[in-house]
Scaffold this active site. Structure first.
Site, PDB file in Angstrom:
ATOM      1  CD  GLU A 261      -1.652   2.161   2.179  1.00 43.80           C
ATOM      2  OE1 GLU A 261      -1.266   3.248   1.694  1.00 43.80           O
ATOM      3  OE2 GLU A 261      -1.762   1.955   3.396  1.00 43.80           O
ATOM      4  CB  CYS A 300      -1.657   6.342   2.723  1.00 42.48           C
ATOM      5  SG  CYS A 300      -2.802   5.354   3.714  1.00 42.48           S
TER       6      CYS A 300
END
Length: 695
Positions: A261, A300
């Protein structure tokens, strides 16, 4: 926190730190610049830690079922909840505010609770999970096929980013622990001391099985060198580092399972219908504000690109800037009144400045803030503070706005001409974790879903209906997958049971019903059964399965009923009492003309009701309640003068680890007088674990 000693790792069942390391990294308070930890792994036996996980860790986790591990997760979550103030206190050193701690600490603890609940509700109390329906591979049913998930025999390695030292750790730990796979966590050095505090609490709780969790505090450059196909690596961080790890020989040639990720240029898209006068516009501005200020923009999932109708660029820039001016006070998060703290480190501050300067050089205009804007009373020279910054671009196709990520309180506003243009701009991010689409118009929402779904792991729709209840653009929920294609890394985490299965091996099993039953703990039709009838029960030569507690009941215990004949009067009476007068049950001519029916037929629910009467044992006993049916299918119609019988078999037994009862799934199959299958379904009951002997 003591700064003279090395921040310890937790490996092979004990805390470890080098005594006189030559290479040491100092970690500082993000707000004051003072040293808060010293980090070194010089001399750490990484190979030994991996072997410890593969042996003792695997063995100890294998001593528990999925439900038992789920209960341990709940107990750990409760323990961390009792001590979360300790985590708050150390988290202030990262520059995070109390509200930021809620995202990280409370979010991580909440993830443990969620996986514990889903593990006990949605997974079997075993170590094998059946995946999908059985496949008939032979006409007579003697050869079957099925997919199953089982525990992977290696170690789950997690390499985490600095921005969520608790949640980032626990959101990976929860599914791997539930799957029965031991974890080695390697947090990012700038905030690794927070992860160390969390791991220390978990160890002190006494709840962790031996070898279930280890911690590497500091560098672990040769970590992947010791892994193989049995192991799983979950990485969160930069796309560049992810690519380096993907190209590691152990990943390319050694079969190490790798998910990532990574960077993500997430977008918030204002629908054409969301004008400044609408509730959607207000909700949109709030969402953008929250995402660029929470964790000082170090998420993120933060909104990096604000994509709005061309004629609303100025409205959006002004509205977001006004909200920032009203609500943001930058400073040490331990100071009362501060609403946004520092970036995690001076290095991060420098990286954000460089990214903003690169965006400006590419044509971006600073509309609010900027690298050299004042930060109030916060000293940007001593601490890693950075002002909220809003940019705009005359050319929305400027490559840098879709590629350069300033990982801080920075966002760019760009305009679109129509929905197709907005879709193209969103896709230029090259794959993102999440996009918010703010619209009250259903067809508009559908067009965006069709256009951007392939480029995003999650789409968050926001309008007046969910503005107050939505958890927000940047809050991955443990129930749903977290990840995204392309630049976002291509991985998937969380997702409830899906996340657990990432840490298990799916295998196709082929064989006879008895073997599949033995492997899965789920009875398969054609496998051995202990059959009783009404006659054998009444004569005392057999025990009805409903008279057996969980302690006595076994997979394959079966009851076979007698036949019951259906009359036209039965069908008519059921139609009259239920109000179900569908023509197939009440109109002979119309029913006969129907290609599916020979003439008037019995209601399917009449047959299911009769089946219950045929198999039930009515006296009080271990069966406490019927709580549903699953997978009901009607196969052969039954007309008057036909007869039906039912065979009921204990298919799956799931004791609840926290209750005095468990769940039993019964395979039910109805046949007619010609032994043709009429209907199939599963009956779900709650059954006491023990029950007094029948008087």
């Amino acid at each position: 926190m003591q700064t003279q000693t090395i921040l310890p790792s937790y490996v092979q069942g004990s805390w470890w730190a080098p005594e006189n390391p030559h290479r040491v990294t100092d970690v500082t308070d993000a707000s004051t610049g003072e040293t808060v930890a010293r980090v070194s792994t010089e001399g750490l036996d990484i190979s030994g830690a991996i072997e410890y996980a593969r042996t003792l860790g695997q063995d100890s986790l294998g001593d528990y079922t999925i439900h038992e591990r789920a209960l341990i997760l709940k107990q750990i979550a409760q323990y961390l909840t009792e001590h979360k103030q300790d985590l708050y206190d150390v988290s202030y050193l990262t520059g995070g505010t109390l509200k930021d701690h809620f995202f990280d600490v409370d979010g991580g603890i909440g993830t443990l609770f969620t996986f514990s609940s889903k593990g006990r509700r949605e997974l079997p109390n075993a170590n094998v999970i059946v995946d999908g329906a059985v496949e008939q591979l032979s006409k007579d049913g003697s050869f079957l096929g099925e997919h199953v998930y089982s525990r992977m025999p290696g170690v789950a390695v997690q390499i985490n980013a600095f921005n969520f030292p608790v949640w980032g750790f626990l959101e990976k730990f929860a599914p791997s622990f539930l799957a029965g796979m031991p974890t080695i966590v390697k947090p990012a050095t700038p905030t690794g001391y927070v992860t160390e505090a969390c791991v220390r609490l978990m160890v002190d709780s006494g709840l962790l099985p031996a070898g279930a969790l280890q911690l590497i505090s500091g560098s672990a450059r040769d970590l992947l060198d010791h892994l193989d196909y049995r192991d799983h690596v979950a990485f969160t961080g930069s796309a560049g580092t992810a690519q380096t790890l993907r190209n590691h020989d152990r990943v390319l040639n050694g079969g190490v399972r790798f998910t990532a990720e990574t960077d993500s240029l997430n977008a918030a898209i204002l629908g054409p219908d969301a004008t400044p006068e609408t509730p959607e516009f207000k909700a949109f501005i709030k969402a953008v504000f929250v995402e660029i200020t929470s964790k000082a923009g170090q998420k993120c999932t933060a909104i990096r690109r604000v994509i709005v109708p061309q004629d609303r660029v100025e409205d959006v820039v002004s509205a977001v800037a006004e909200l920032v001016q009203q609500r943001v006070v930058i400073g040490d998060p331990r100071t009362e009144g501060v609403t946004m703290g520092a970036l995690a480190s001076k290095e991060q501050q420098s990286e954000v400045r460089k990214a903003v300067e690169r965006l400006v050089a590419a044509g971006g205009t600073v509309r609010f803030g900027g690298p050299d804007a004042p930060t109030g009373d916060a000293d940007a020279e001593t601490g890693a503070f950075f002002p909220v910054t809003i940019l705009s671009f005359d050319d929305p196709l400027t490559p840098e706005v879709h590629f350069v990520e300033a990982f801080g309180p920075v966002t760019s506003v760009i305009g679109y001409t129509d929905i197709d243009d907005a879709v193209r701009l969103a896709a230029l991010g090259g794959g993102s974790l999440v996009a918010t689409v703010c619209t009250y118009d259903g067809p508009t929402a559908a067009r965006f879903a069709s256009g951007i779904s392939a480029h995003h792991g999650r789409i968050h729709y926001l309008n007046r209906q969910d503005a107050k209840t939505s958890t927000g653009h940047g809050s991955p929920m443990p129930h749903l997958i977290h990840g995204g294609p392309g630049r976002a890394g291509g991985g998937e985490e969380l997702g409830g049971v899906r996340g657990v299965k990432h840490y298990m091996q799916r295998t196709a099993i082929q064989g006879p019903p008895d073997i599949l039953t033995a492997i899965t703990g789920v009875w398969h039709r054609g496998a051995a059964a202990e059959t009783v009838t009404r006659q054998s029960v009444e004569s005392g030569s057999g025990v009805h399965p409903f008279r057996k507690s969980l302690k006595e009941l076994r997979i394959g215990d079966q009851f076979a009923s007698e036949l019951r004949t259906v009359t036209l009067e039965d069908i008519s009476a059921f139609a009259a009492t239920t109000g179900d007068t569908f023509y197939a049950h009440t109109d002979e001519e119309a029913a006969t003309a129907n290609p599916f029916f020979p003439r008037r037929v019995a209601h399917g629910y009449l047959l299911v009701s009769w089946a219950a009467g045929l198999f039930v044992d009515p006296a009080p006993g271990p069966v406490l309640a019927n709580y549903g049916l699953e997978n009901l299918r009607f196969i052969t119609p039954v007309t008057y003068d036909d007869a039906i019988r039912v065979t009921l078999t204990a298919k799956q037994i799931t004791p609840r680890v926290t209750d005095e009862y468990g769940e039993v799934c019964w395979d039910a199959i109805l046949h007619n007088q010609h032994d043709e299958i009429v209907a199939t379904y599963d009956v779900l009951t709650l059954v006491a674990k023990t029950w007094p002997d029948a008087a």
